[in-house]
Write an enzyme that holds these catalytic residues in place. Sequence first.
Site, PDB file in Angstrom:
ATOM      1  N   CYS A  16       1.059  -1.502  -0.574  1.00  0.00           N
ATOM      2  CA  CYS A  16       0.012  -0.289   0.149  1.00  0.00           C
ATOM      3  C   CYS A  16       1.108   1.032   0.779  1.00  0.00           C
ATOM      4  CB  CYS A  16      -0.646  -0.368   0.704  1.00  0.00           C
ATOM      5  SG  CYS A  16      -0.502   0.623   2.646  1.00  0.00           S
ATOM      6  N   ASN A  19       2.650   1.491   4.612  1.00  0.00           N
ATOM      7  CA  ASN A  19       2.425   0.033   4.812  1.00  0.00           C
ATOM      8  C   ASN A  19       2.509   0.447   6.632  1.00  0.00           C
ATOM      9  OD1 ASN A  19       5.619  -2.273   5.383  1.00  0.00           O
ATOM     10  ND2 ASN A  19       3.143  -2.837   5.414  1.00  0.00           N
ATOM     11  N   CYS A  21      -1.533   1.067   7.317  1.00  0.00           N
ATOM     12  CA  CYS A  21      -2.772   0.727   7.754  1.00  0.00           C
ATOM     13  C   CYS A  21      -2.876  -0.152   6.817  1.00  0.00           C
ATOM     14  CB  CYS A  21      -3.580   1.368   7.101  1.00  0.00           C
ATOM     15  SG  CYS A  21      -3.657   3.516   7.745  1.00  0.00           S
ATOM     16  N   ARG A  22      -2.915  -0.389   5.097  1.00  0.00           N
ATOM     17  CA  ARG A  22      -3.658  -1.790   4.432  1.00  0.00           C
ATOM     18  C   ARG A  22      -3.412  -2.749   4.658  1.00  0.00           C
ATOM     19  NH1 ARG A  22      -5.172   2.382  -0.384  1.00  0.00           N
ATOM     20  NH2 ARG A  22      -3.173   2.902   0.212  1.00  0.00           N
ATOM     21  N   SER A  23      -1.859  -2.192   3.680  1.00  0.00           N
ATOM     22  CA  SER A  23      -0.850  -3.647   3.582  1.00  0.00           C
ATOM     23  C   SER A  23      -0.716  -4.481   4.942  1.00  0.00           C
ATOM     24  CB  SER A  23       0.203  -3.571   2.975  1.00  0.00           C
ATOM     25  OG  SER A  23       0.863  -2.413   4.027  1.00  0.00           O
ATOM     26  N   ASP A 131      -7.843   3.674   1.449  1.00  0.00           N
ATOM     27  CA  ASP A 131      -7.228   4.492   2.267  1.00  0.00           C
ATOM     28  C   ASP A 131      -8.464   5.072   3.235  1.00  0.00           C
ATOM     29  OD1 ASP A 131      -4.910   5.079   4.104  1.00  0.00           O
ATOM     30  OD2 ASP A 131      -4.338   6.254   2.421  1.00  0.00           O
TER      31      ASP A 131
HETATM   32  P1  4NP Z   1      -1.760   2.535   4.224  1.00  0.00           P
HETATM   33  O1  4NP Z   1      -2.310   4.392   4.692  1.00  0.00           O
HETATM   34  O2  4NP Z   1      -0.984   3.176   2.436  1.00  0.00           O
HETATM   35  O3  4NP Z   1      -2.611   2.094   4.061  1.00  0.00           O
HETATM   36  O4  4NP Z   1      -0.751   2.357   5.627  1.00  0.00           O
HETATM   37  C1  4NP Z   1      -1.479   5.189   5.189  1.00  0.00           C
HETATM   38  C2  4NP Z   1      -1.033   5.929   5.815  1.00  0.00           C
HETATM   39  C3  4NP Z   1       0.240   6.608   5.726  1.00  0.00           C
HETATM   40  C4  4NP Z   1       0.267   7.778   5.184  1.00  0.00           C
HETATM   41  C5  4NP Z   1      -0.800   7.112   3.629  1.00  0.00           C
HETATM   42  C6  4NP Z   1      -1.540   6.088   3.853  1.00  0.00           C
HETATM   43  N1  4NP Z   1       0.879   9.240   5.122  1.00  0.00           N
HETATM   44  O5  4NP Z   1       0.624  10.144   4.561  1.00  0.00           O
HETATM   45  O6  4NP Z   1       1.558   9.556   5.983  1.00  0.00           O
END
Ligand code: 4NP
Length: 161
Positions: A16, A19, A21-23, A131
Amino acid sequence: MGVALPSDRAAVLFVCLGNICRSPMAEGALRHLAGEAGIALRVDSAGTGDWHVGEPPDRRAQATARRHGVDISGLRGRQVTAADFRRFDHVVALDHANLGNLRALRPADGTARLSLLLDHVAGRAGQAVADPYYGGDAGFETTWAEVTAGAAGLLDLIRRG
Ligand code: 4NP
């Protein structure tokens, strides 16, 4: 027969953006389902971005996974690399931006199959896992349901060989 070496196992990398939340939720879900099914897999996750390298998953992601009986607190963020395309059988993007970035990163000798996670869910091919980072707690439950469905579909694909 014999001891299964790591190289004997199918290997799956979820990717994702951050790294956190989703992955890592997808990683926890697939490891949990594979464990229940008695299937040896190598499962990992990574981000296309580097902001959260070395960090544990977002506390909301951890809490959601824990509510579903899965502990992802020990995972730590890392950034995806070109070498991952040689080390994993499946590189699985959580959304289209990740997929585009992975296509650009993929080396000529990369052997991994690249897909979107929801390609592995009947009726949801081509769709993204949204997201949840900037939303409320309810979004994380939706994420959990989606990554669990995707993980189950991937496990079926791997079982069929
Ligand atoms: P993820 O979510 O891609 O599902 O881990 C996010 C976590 C942090 C950020 C963006 C998306 N960020 O911009 O810090």
